[in-house]
Design a protein around this motif. Structure first.
Motif, PDB file in Angstrom:
ATOM      1  N   GLU A 263     -53.193 -31.385   3.337  1.00 21.59           N
ATOM      2  CA  GLU A 263     -52.378 -30.603   2.406  1.00 21.59           C
ATOM      3  C   GLU A 263     -51.399 -31.488   1.634  1.00 21.59           C
ATOM      4  OE1 GLU A 263     -50.451 -27.354   4.309  1.00 21.59           O
ATOM      5  OE2 GLU A 263     -52.312 -26.362   4.905  1.00 21.59           O
ATOM      6  N   GLY A 264     -50.809 -32.463   2.319  1.00 21.26           N
ATOM      7  CA  GLY A 264     -49.877 -33.357   1.648  1.00 21.26           C
ATOM      8  C   GLY A 264     -50.558 -34.193   0.576  1.00 21.26           C
ATOM      9  N   GLN A 265     -51.786 -34.637   0.874  1.00 19.52           N
ATOM     10  CA  GLN A 265     -52.539 -35.419  -0.103  1.00 19.52           C
ATOM     11  C   GLN A 265     -52.883 -34.570  -1.321  1.00 19.52           C
ATOM     12  OE1 GLN A 265     -56.612 -36.542   0.875  1.00 19.52           O
ATOM     13  NE2 GLN A 265     -56.290 -38.598   0.037  1.00 19.52           N
ATOM     14  N   VAL A 266     -53.245 -33.306  -1.083  1.00 23.16           N
ATOM     15  CA  VAL A 266     -53.586 -32.415  -2.186  1.00 23.16           C
ATOM     16  C   VAL A 266     -52.357 -32.151  -3.051  1.00 23.16           C
ATOM     17  CG1 VAL A 266     -54.428 -30.122  -2.816  1.00 23.16           C
ATOM     18  CG2 VAL A 266     -55.483 -31.355  -0.915  1.00 23.16           C
ATOM     19  N   ALA A 267     -51.205 -31.917  -2.406  1.00 21.11           N
ATOM     20  CA  ALA A 267     -49.970 -31.673  -3.162  1.00 21.11           C
ATOM     21  C   ALA A 267     -49.611 -32.879  -4.016  1.00 21.11           C
ATOM     22  CB  ALA A 267     -48.829 -31.339  -2.197  1.00 21.11           C
ATOM     23  N   TRP A 268     -49.752 -34.070  -3.444  1.00 23.40           N
ATOM     24  CA  TRP A 268     -49.483 -35.295  -4.209  1.00 23.40           C
ATOM     25  C   TRP A 268     -50.450 -35.421  -5.382  1.00 23.40           C
ATOM     26  CZ3 TRP A 268     -46.316 -39.179  -5.246  1.00 23.40           C
ATOM     27  CH2 TRP A 268     -46.837 -40.332  -5.859  1.00 23.40           C
ATOM     28  N   ALA A 269     -51.724 -35.149  -5.145  1.00 27.32           N
ATOM     29  CA  ALA A 269     -52.727 -35.254  -6.202  1.00 27.32           C
ATOM     30  C   ALA A 269     -52.418 -34.291  -7.341  1.00 27.32           C
ATOM     31  CB  ALA A 269     -54.116 -34.993  -5.633  1.00 27.32           C
ATOM     32  N   ARG A 270     -51.986 -33.083  -7.019  1.00 28.28           N
ATOM     33  CA  ARG A 270     -51.646 -32.116  -8.072  1.00 28.28           C
ATOM     34  C   ARG A 270     -50.424 -32.588  -8.866  1.00 28.28           C
ATOM     35  NH1 ARG A 270     -54.851 -27.734  -7.515  1.00 28.28           N
ATOM     36  NH2 ARG A 270     -55.538 -27.138  -5.412  1.00 28.28           N
ATOM     37  N   GLN A 271     -49.496 -33.247  -8.188  1.00 31.40           N
ATOM     38  CA  GLN A 271     -48.320 -33.779  -8.876  1.00 31.40           C
ATOM     39  C   GLN A 271     -48.728 -34.856  -9.879  1.00 31.40           C
ATOM     40  OE1 GLN A 271     -45.347 -35.319  -6.194  1.00 31.40           O
ATOM     41  NE2 GLN A 271     -43.941 -35.900  -7.827  1.00 31.40           N
ATOM     42  N   VAL A 272     -49.649 -35.719  -9.478  1.00 32.24           N
ATOM     43  CA  VAL A 272     -50.121 -36.768 -10.378  1.00 32.24           C
ATOM     44  C   VAL A 272     -50.844 -36.162 -11.577  1.00 32.24           C
ATOM     45  CG1 VAL A 272     -51.675 -38.741 -10.596  1.00 32.24           C
ATOM     46  CG2 VAL A 272     -50.250 -38.497  -8.553  1.00 32.24           C
ATOM     47  N   LEU A 273     -51.694 -35.179 -11.336  1.00 31.76           N
ATOM     48  CA  LEU A 273     -52.425 -34.551 -12.437  1.00 31.76           C
ATOM     49  C   LEU A 273     -51.470 -33.887 -13.421  1.00 31.76           C
ATOM     50  CD1 LEU A 273     -55.555 -32.921 -10.734  1.00 31.76           C
ATOM     51  CD2 LEU A 273     -55.285 -35.211 -11.679  1.00 31.76           C
ATOM     52  N   ALA A 274     -50.411 -33.283 -12.895  1.00 31.39           N
ATOM     53  CA  ALA A 274     -49.439 -32.632 -13.771  1.00 31.39           C
ATOM     54  C   ALA A 274     -48.677 -33.654 -14.605  1.00 31.39           C
ATOM     55  CB  ALA A 274     -48.465 -31.797 -12.940  1.00 31.39           C
ATOM     56  N   ALA A 275     -48.396 -34.813 -14.013  1.00 30.97           N
ATOM     57  CA  ALA A 275     -47.636 -35.846 -14.726  1.00 30.97           C
ATOM     58  C   ALA A 275     -48.474 -36.542 -15.784  1.00 30.97           C
ATOM     59  CB  ALA A 275     -47.095 -36.869 -13.724  1.00 30.97           C
ATOM     60  N   LEU A 276     -49.785 -36.642 -15.544  1.00 25.09           N
ATOM     61  CA  LEU A 276     -50.703 -37.270 -16.504  1.00 25.09           C
ATOM     62  C   LEU A 276     -51.658 -36.199 -17.020  1.00 25.09           C
ATOM     63  CD1 LEU A 276     -51.502 -40.539 -14.516  1.00 25.09           C
ATOM     64  CD2 LEU A 276     -50.286 -40.427 -16.702  1.00 25.09           C
ATOM     65  N   ALA A 277     -51.124 -35.325 -17.840  1.00 26.91           N
ATOM     66  CA  ALA A 277     -51.856 -34.113 -18.201  1.00 26.91           C
ATOM     67  C   ALA A 277     -53.226 -34.389 -18.797  1.00 26.91           C
ATOM     68  CB  ALA A 277     -51.021 -33.281 -19.173  1.00 26.91           C
ATOM     69  N   LYS A 296     -58.107 -40.099 -11.877  1.00 25.92           N
ATOM     70  CA  LYS A 296     -59.473 -39.727 -11.489  1.00 25.92           C
ATOM     71  C   LYS A 296     -59.597 -39.570  -9.975  1.00 25.92           C
ATOM     72  CE  LYS A 296     -61.059 -43.138 -14.066  1.00 25.92           C
ATOM     73  NZ  LYS A 296     -61.929 -44.113 -14.757  1.00 25.92           N
ATOM     74  N   GLN A 297     -58.929 -40.435  -9.211  1.00 23.28           N
ATOM     75  CA  GLN A 297     -58.940 -40.288  -7.757  1.00 23.28           C
ATOM     76  C   GLN A 297     -58.346 -38.942  -7.349  1.00 23.28           C
ATOM     77  OE1 GLN A 297     -56.772 -44.068  -7.079  1.00 23.28           O
ATOM     78  NE2 GLN A 297     -58.355 -44.517  -5.567  1.00 23.28           N
ATOM     79  N   CYS A 298     -57.203 -38.614  -7.960  1.00 24.02           N
ATOM     80  CA  CYS A 298     -56.530 -37.361  -7.621  1.00 24.02           C
ATOM     81  C   CYS A 298     -57.341 -36.150  -8.060  1.00 24.02           C
ATOM     82  CB  CYS A 298     -55.144 -37.330  -8.251  1.00 24.02           C
ATOM     83  SG  CYS A 298     -53.982 -38.508  -7.509  1.00 24.02           S
ATOM     84  N   ALA A 299     -58.026 -36.273  -9.199  1.00 25.23           N
ATOM     85  CA  ALA A 299     -58.877 -35.175  -9.659  1.00 25.23           C
ATOM     86  C   ALA A 299     -59.992 -34.894  -8.660  1.00 25.23           C
ATOM     87  CB  ALA A 299     -59.458 -35.510 -11.033  1.00 25.23           C
ATOM     88  N   ASN A 300     -60.548 -35.939  -8.046  1.00 18.66           N
ATOM     89  CA  ASN A 300     -61.582 -35.763  -7.027  1.00 18.66           C
ATOM     90  C   ASN A 300     -61.036 -34.991  -5.830  1.00 18.66           C
ATOM     91  OD1 ASN A 300     -63.572 -37.148  -8.440  1.00 18.66           O
ATOM     92  ND2 ASN A 300     -63.083 -39.120  -7.512  1.00 18.66           N
ATOM     93  N   VAL A 301     -59.832 -35.358  -5.390  1.00 14.85           N
ATOM     94  CA  VAL A 301     -59.222 -34.703  -4.231  1.00 14.85           C
ATOM     95  C   VAL A 301     -58.969 -33.226  -4.517  1.00 14.85           C
ATOM     96  CG1 VAL A 301     -57.146 -34.604  -2.789  1.00 14.85           C
ATOM     97  CG2 VAL A 301     -58.201 -36.810  -3.305  1.00 14.85           C
ATOM     98  N   VAL A 302     -58.413 -32.928  -5.685  1.00 14.51           N
ATOM     99  CA  VAL A 302     -58.109 -31.541  -6.038  1.00 14.51           C
ATOM    100  C   VAL A 302     -59.386 -30.720  -6.188  1.00 14.51           C
ATOM    101  CG1 VAL A 302     -57.154 -30.056  -7.855  1.00 14.51           C
ATOM    102  CG2 VAL A 302     -55.878 -32.065  -7.065  1.00 14.51           C
ATOM    103  N   ALA A 303     -60.401 -31.301  -6.809  1.00 14.39           N
ATOM    104  CA  ALA A 303     -61.673 -30.581  -6.974  1.00 14.39           C
ATOM    105  C   ALA A 303     -62.280 -30.241  -5.617  1.00 14.39           C
ATOM    106  CB  ALA A 303     -62.647 -31.411  -7.804  1.00 14.39           C
ATOM    107  N   LEU A 304     -62.222 -31.192  -4.681  1.00 11.24           N
ATOM    108  CA  LEU A 304     -62.747 -30.938  -3.344  1.00 11.24           C
ATOM    109  C   LEU A 304     -61.942 -29.851  -2.643  1.00 11.24           C
ATOM    110  CD1 LEU A 304     -64.594 -31.557  -0.947  1.00 11.24           C
ATOM    111  CD2 LEU A 304     -63.046 -33.435  -0.336  1.00 11.24           C
TER     112      LEU A 304
END
Length: 324
Positions: A263-277, A296-304
């Protein structure tokens, strides 16, 4: 989770509807774990399971016998002809090269056409021989039917003449030792056990991604050692595998936990995606630089995470008896 079951075992078969609410794939096994004297009975039972058992949104796969076995032709013929609308994937063991997949592809196509199957069955190869590893890229690219590849560590260890008798996992003799402190070769030195499957798994993952198909870790044989099972599954997850086999219900929860992003990794990934719209540029978040590569790494995590969330919703809905 690809959960294996013996279709010729009535006790296992009665549990399938409840298991279907907790796994992604139920796989009827016809190969090595089934005694020669029960092959025909297990095959017939699997056809019956496919045609009569409601598994909801859970996929039904079948592992057929090896191409050089006396049961292979009958396995493929009956499964495609009699249950081709219900079975999604045929798992092919001990694949040695692209010619094996090409042969199965053509045979399945002929049987589908004769039976009037409405959609093509997919194929999944098991990497279990040295020749298979040497040809893994060509195997992955051999047919548009290819769904994925699983690592088969036990048969691969035997084919390589590796000095291990375990089904997956490591070996205490395969280790690295720290250099002697101060040159004292008699000092006590820290050791760390190494991963026997790192090279093969990495090559398999790369080959699958090249072909646009899915890599899986295979079996972990010591049902009692849930700690080592979790470690092996996590190694595979971190390296890019999308799942693993479960041979016993206790391994289902392990696979579910390991192959779900933290969950923490997903929350971090969403934060990165929001910062780099739009995925371009670079920003600093908590002292860490984020750019298009981490986007792109964070997008993979969120998609999964989103995919698993939707899958869990469907499983929960089915478990509660609601329509899916």
């Amino acid at each position: 989770m690809i959960h294996f079951f013996d279709p010729g075992n009535p006790k296992m078969v009665t549990k399938l509807p409840s298991l279907a609410t907790s796994v992604d794939v139920l796989l009827g096994n016809l190969e090595d774990a089934i005694e020669s004297s029960r092959k025909d009975q297990a095959r017939a039972a699997l056809v019956d399971v496919a045609c009569t058992t409601d598994l909801g949104t859970t996929s039904l796969w079948a592992r057929v016998n090896a191409l050089n076995s006396p049961w292979f032709i009958e396995d493929i013929t009956r499964l495609v002809s009699e249950a081709g609308e219900q079975i999604d994937v045929l798992m092919v063991p001990k694949v040695e090269g692209p010619e094996d997949i090409e042969f199965v592809d053509r045979l399945v196509a002929l049987l589908e056409a004769r039976a009037g199957i409405s959609r093509p069955l997919q194929l999944h190869a098991i990497l279990e021989t040295s020749r298979g590893v040497a040809n893994v890229e060509a195997i992955c690219m051999a047919s548009p039917r290819m769904q994925g590849v699983s690592l088969g560590p036990a048969d691969l260890a035997a084919d390589r003449q590796m000095k291990t008798t375990a089904v997956g996992g490591g070996h205490p003799g395969y280790l690295v030792r720290e250099d002697p402190p101060g040159g004292d070769v008699h000092a006590v030195r820290t050791t760390a056990q190494q991963d026997l499957w790192h090279y093969t798994l990495a090559r398999m993952v790369d080959a699958c991604r090249l072909a646009g198909i899915q890599p899986y870790y295979g079996p972990f044989g010591d049902i009692r050692d849930v700690v080592a099972c979790e470690d092996q599954f996590r190694n595979a997850y971190v390296m890019g595998c999308v799942g693993a086999w479960s041979l016993h219900p206790v391994q289902i929860d392990i696979a579910r936990r390991v192959f779900t992003p933290d969950e923490g990794q997903v929350a971090w990934a969403r934060q990165v995606l929001a910062a780099l719209a739009d995925g371009s540029g670079a920003v600093m978040i908590d002292g860490k630089m984020q750019d298009d590569a981490t986007f792109k790494q964070c997008a993979n995590v969120v998609a999964l995470a989103d995919l698993i969330s939707e899958r869990d919703r469907l499983l929960e809905s089915r478990s509660d008896g609601r329509s899916t």
